[in-house]
Design a protein around this motif. Structure first.
Motif, PDB file in Angstrom:
ATOM      1  N   ARG A 138       0.835  -1.206   0.000  1.00 53.01           N
ATOM      2  CA  ARG A 138       0.000   0.000   0.000  1.00 53.01           C
ATOM      3  C   ARG A 138       0.870   1.257   0.000  1.00 53.01           C
ATOM      4  NH1 ARG A 138      -4.235  -0.164   4.757  1.00 53.01           N
ATOM      5  NH2 ARG A 138      -2.301  -0.199   5.944  1.00 53.01           N
ATOM      6  N   GLU A 139       1.977   1.201   0.735  1.00 52.76           N
ATOM      7  CA  GLU A 139       2.902   2.341   0.784  1.00 52.76           C
ATOM      8  C   GLU A 139       3.671   2.506  -0.526  1.00 52.76           C
ATOM      9  OE1 GLU A 139       7.029   2.733   3.006  1.00 52.76           O
ATOM     10  OE2 GLU A 139       5.356   2.973   4.419  1.00 52.76           O
ATOM     11  N   LYS A 140       4.119   1.410  -1.103  1.00 46.67           N
ATOM     12  CA  LYS A 140       4.956   1.461  -2.302  1.00 46.67           C
ATOM     13  C   LYS A 140       4.170   1.683  -3.587  1.00 46.67           C
ATOM     14  CE  LYS A 140       8.919   1.139  -0.489  1.00 46.67           C
ATOM     15  NZ  LYS A 140       9.881   2.225  -0.693  1.00 46.67           N
ATOM     16  N   PHE A 141       2.898   1.340  -3.597  1.00 42.32           N
ATOM     17  CA  PHE A 141       2.082   1.481  -4.804  1.00 42.32           C
ATOM     18  C   PHE A 141       0.806   2.270  -4.476  1.00 42.32           C
ATOM     19  CE2 PHE A 141       4.613  -2.377  -5.213  1.00 42.32           C
ATOM     20  CZ  PHE A 141       5.241  -2.162  -6.429  1.00 42.32           C
ATOM     21  N   PRO A 142       0.967   3.524  -4.066  1.00 44.22           N
ATOM     22  CA  PRO A 142      -0.208   4.321  -3.700  1.00 44.22           C
ATOM     23  C   PRO A 142      -1.136   4.496  -4.904  1.00 44.22           C
ATOM     24  CG  PRO A 142       1.736   5.719  -3.908  1.00 44.22           C
ATOM     25  CD  PRO A 142       2.208   4.297  -4.038  1.00 44.22           C
ATOM     26  N   GLY A 143      -2.407   4.469  -4.623  1.00 47.48           N
ATOM     27  CA  GLY A 143      -3.397   4.651  -5.681  1.00 47.48           C
ATOM     28  C   GLY A 143      -3.818   3.368  -6.370  1.00 47.48           C
ATOM     29  N   ARG A 144      -3.103   2.287  -6.125  1.00 45.91           N
ATOM     30  CA  ARG A 144      -3.493   0.993  -6.722  1.00 45.91           C
ATOM     31  C   ARG A 144      -4.439   0.273  -5.765  1.00 45.91           C
ATOM     32  NH1 ARG A 144      -1.356  -0.713 -11.992  1.00 45.91           N
ATOM     33  NH2 ARG A 144       0.534   0.495 -12.227  1.00 45.91           N
ATOM     34  N   ARG A 145      -5.478  -0.267  -6.313  1.00 46.56           N
ATOM     35  CA  ARG A 145      -6.372  -1.114  -5.523  1.00 46.56           C
ATOM     36  C   ARG A 145      -5.624  -2.404  -5.183  1.00 46.56           C
ATOM     37  NH1 ARG A 145     -11.903  -4.158  -7.450  1.00 46.56           N
ATOM     38  NH2 ARG A 145     -12.543  -4.829  -5.360  1.00 46.56           N
ATOM     39  N   ILE A 146      -5.707  -2.826  -3.943  1.00 44.69           N
ATOM     40  CA  ILE A 146      -5.076  -4.073  -3.508  1.00 44.69           C
ATOM     41  C   ILE A 146      -6.166  -4.995  -2.980  1.00 44.69           C
ATOM     42  CG2 ILE A 146      -3.374  -5.170  -2.017  1.00 44.69           C
ATOM     43  CD1 ILE A 146      -1.948  -2.434  -1.836  1.00 44.69           C
ATOM     44  N   ILE A 147      -6.298  -6.142  -3.624  1.00 45.00           N
ATOM     45  CA  ILE A 147      -7.246  -7.162  -3.192  1.00 45.00           C
ATOM     46  C   ILE A 147      -6.437  -8.258  -2.520  1.00 45.00           C
ATOM     47  CG2 ILE A 147      -8.992  -8.825  -3.920  1.00 45.00           C
ATOM     48  CD1 ILE A 147      -9.486  -6.981  -6.351  1.00 45.00           C
ATOM     49  N   ALA A 148      -6.807  -8.567  -1.282  1.00 44.44           N
ATOM     50  CA  ALA A 148      -6.062  -9.545  -0.489  1.00 44.44           C
ATOM     51  C   ALA A 148      -6.884 -10.814  -0.299  1.00 44.44           C
ATOM     52  CB  ALA A 148      -5.701  -8.947   0.865  1.00 44.44           C
ATOM     53  N   PHE A 149      -6.177 -11.936  -0.340  1.00 46.46           N
ATOM     54  CA  PHE A 149      -6.790 -13.252  -0.183  1.00 46.46           C
ATOM     55  C   PHE A 149      -6.157 -13.955   1.015  1.00 46.46           C
ATOM     56  CE2 PHE A 149      -6.910 -12.052  -4.561  1.00 46.46           C
ATOM     57  CZ  PHE A 149      -8.118 -12.504  -5.046  1.00 46.46           C
ATOM     58  N   ASP A 150      -6.975 -14.664   1.754  1.00 43.11           N
ATOM     59  CA  ASP A 150      -6.459 -15.537   2.805  1.00 43.11           C
ATOM     60  C   ASP A 150      -7.533 -16.542   3.181  1.00 43.11           C
ATOM     61  OD1 ASP A 150      -4.684 -16.651   4.732  1.00 43.11           O
ATOM     62  OD2 ASP A 150      -3.891 -14.652   5.119  1.00 43.11           O
ATOM     63  N   ARG A 151      -7.108 -17.580   3.871  1.00 45.51           N
ATOM     64  CA  ARG A 151      -8.053 -18.600   4.310  1.00 45.51           C
ATOM     65  C   ARG A 151      -8.895 -18.109   5.474  1.00 45.51           C
ATOM     66  NH1 ARG A 151      -5.079 -24.062   5.250  1.00 45.51           N
ATOM     67  NH2 ARG A 151      -7.227 -24.776   5.349  1.00 45.51           N
ATOM     68  N   ALA A 152      -8.287 -17.291   6.340  1.00 40.72           N
ATOM     69  CA  ALA A 152      -8.982 -16.757   7.510  1.00 40.72           C
ATOM     70  C   ALA A 152      -8.381 -15.396   7.836  1.00 40.72           C
ATOM     71  CB  ALA A 152      -8.827 -17.706   8.692  1.00 40.72           C
ATOM     72  N   LEU A 153      -9.139 -14.581   8.525  1.00 42.39           N
ATOM     73  CA  LEU A 153      -8.683 -13.248   8.890  1.00 42.39           C
ATOM     74  C   LEU A 153      -7.727 -13.320  10.072  1.00 42.39           C
ATOM     75  CD1 LEU A 153      -8.798 -10.228   8.479  1.00 42.39           C
ATOM     76  CD2 LEU A 153     -10.834 -10.166   9.914  1.00 42.39           C
ATOM     77  N   GLY A 154      -6.543 -12.736   9.885  1.00 45.85           N
ATOM     78  CA  GLY A 154      -5.555 -12.688  10.956  1.00 45.85           C
ATOM     79  C   GLY A 154      -4.770 -11.391  10.939  1.00 45.85           C
ATOM     80  N   ALA A 155      -5.208 -10.430  10.157  1.00 44.21           N
ATOM     81  CA  ALA A 155      -4.462  -9.189   9.982  1.00 44.21           C
ATOM     82  C   ALA A 155      -4.670  -8.234  11.149  1.00 44.21           C
ATOM     83  CB  ALA A 155      -4.872  -8.499   8.686  1.00 44.21           C
ATOM     84  N   HIS A 156      -3.646  -7.458  11.412  1.00 41.11           N
ATOM     85  CA  HIS A 156      -3.726  -6.379  12.389  1.00 41.11           C
ATOM     86  C   HIS A 156      -4.717  -5.342  11.871  1.00 41.11           C
ATOM     87  CE1 HIS A 156      -2.428  -2.813  14.630  1.00 41.11           C
ATOM     88  NE2 HIS A 156      -2.027  -3.673  15.553  1.00 41.11           N
ATOM     89  N   SER A 157      -5.432  -4.690  12.759  1.00 43.21           N
ATOM     90  CA  SER A 157      -6.470  -3.742  12.341  1.00 43.21           C
ATOM     91  C   SER A 157      -5.915  -2.597  11.494  1.00 43.21           C
ATOM     92  CB  SER A 157      -7.205  -3.185  13.561  1.00 43.21           C
ATOM     93  OG  SER A 157      -6.300  -2.495  14.406  1.00 43.21           O
TER      94      SER A 157
END
Length: 161
Positions: free
Chosen positions: A48-67
């Motif tokens: 997100r920091e290195k590619f500002p303005g690009r939409r990032i779609i994230a995939f995972d089996r379960a949610l474990g990300a920091h808020s």
């Protein structure tokens, strides 16, 4: 090498390759980024920091990300990635980053039965793939890595026409 040293080397390689791509490799002007394996979201945050303005779609089996490292609403896809990523294998992604290796050869061998094809089909022509696992696919051209990265630690490709 201790597991801690191995982790540090993997994270350093990941950072160095992402930085290399953002600083030196042109991406297609259109298209978003697919983050295959959100985990705790550290790499998502770096993308997100290195590619500002690009939409990032994230995939995972379960949610474990920091808020603080969560994708925008609608840009987090949960479930078995081999199935959920199919809807995004449409040849429009400018960049795909995949870090879903386990370190267990037998598990990674199963992932490698589907991951190279999904990544290849997701990328637009000229798009870039960064992966912690080797992506052996005819449409993916291996690219040189930064000098700081061992060629067995991380992998870099461009989608051929």
């Amino acid at each position: 090498m201790s597991r801690l040293e191995s982790f540090i080397r993997r994270m350093s390689a990941q950072r160095d390759v992402i930085n290399h791509v953002s600083e030196t490799l042109p991406l297609p002007t259109e298209g978003g980024i697919l983050e295959i394996g959100l985990g705790n979201g550290r790499t998502f945050d770096h993308l997100r920091e290195k590619f500002p303005g690009r939409r990032i779609i994230a995939f995972d089996r379960a949610l474990g990300a920091h808020s603080s490292s969560m994708p925008e609403p609608g840009d987090l896809i949960l479930g078995e990635i081999a199935q959920t990523a199919e809807a995004y294998a449409d040849g429009t992604a400018a960049l795909v980053h995949a870090d879903i290796g386990t370190g267990y050869d037998e598990k990674d061998a199963i992932t490698l039965t589907w991951l190279p094809d999904i990544v290849s089909r997701a990328l637009a022509t000229g798009g870039i793939a960064i992966s912690g696992l080797p992506l052996d696919h005819a449409s993916l051209e291996p690219l040189p890595l930064p000098a700081t990265v061992d060629n067995r630690r991380y992998f870099l490709y461009r989608r051929r026409p």
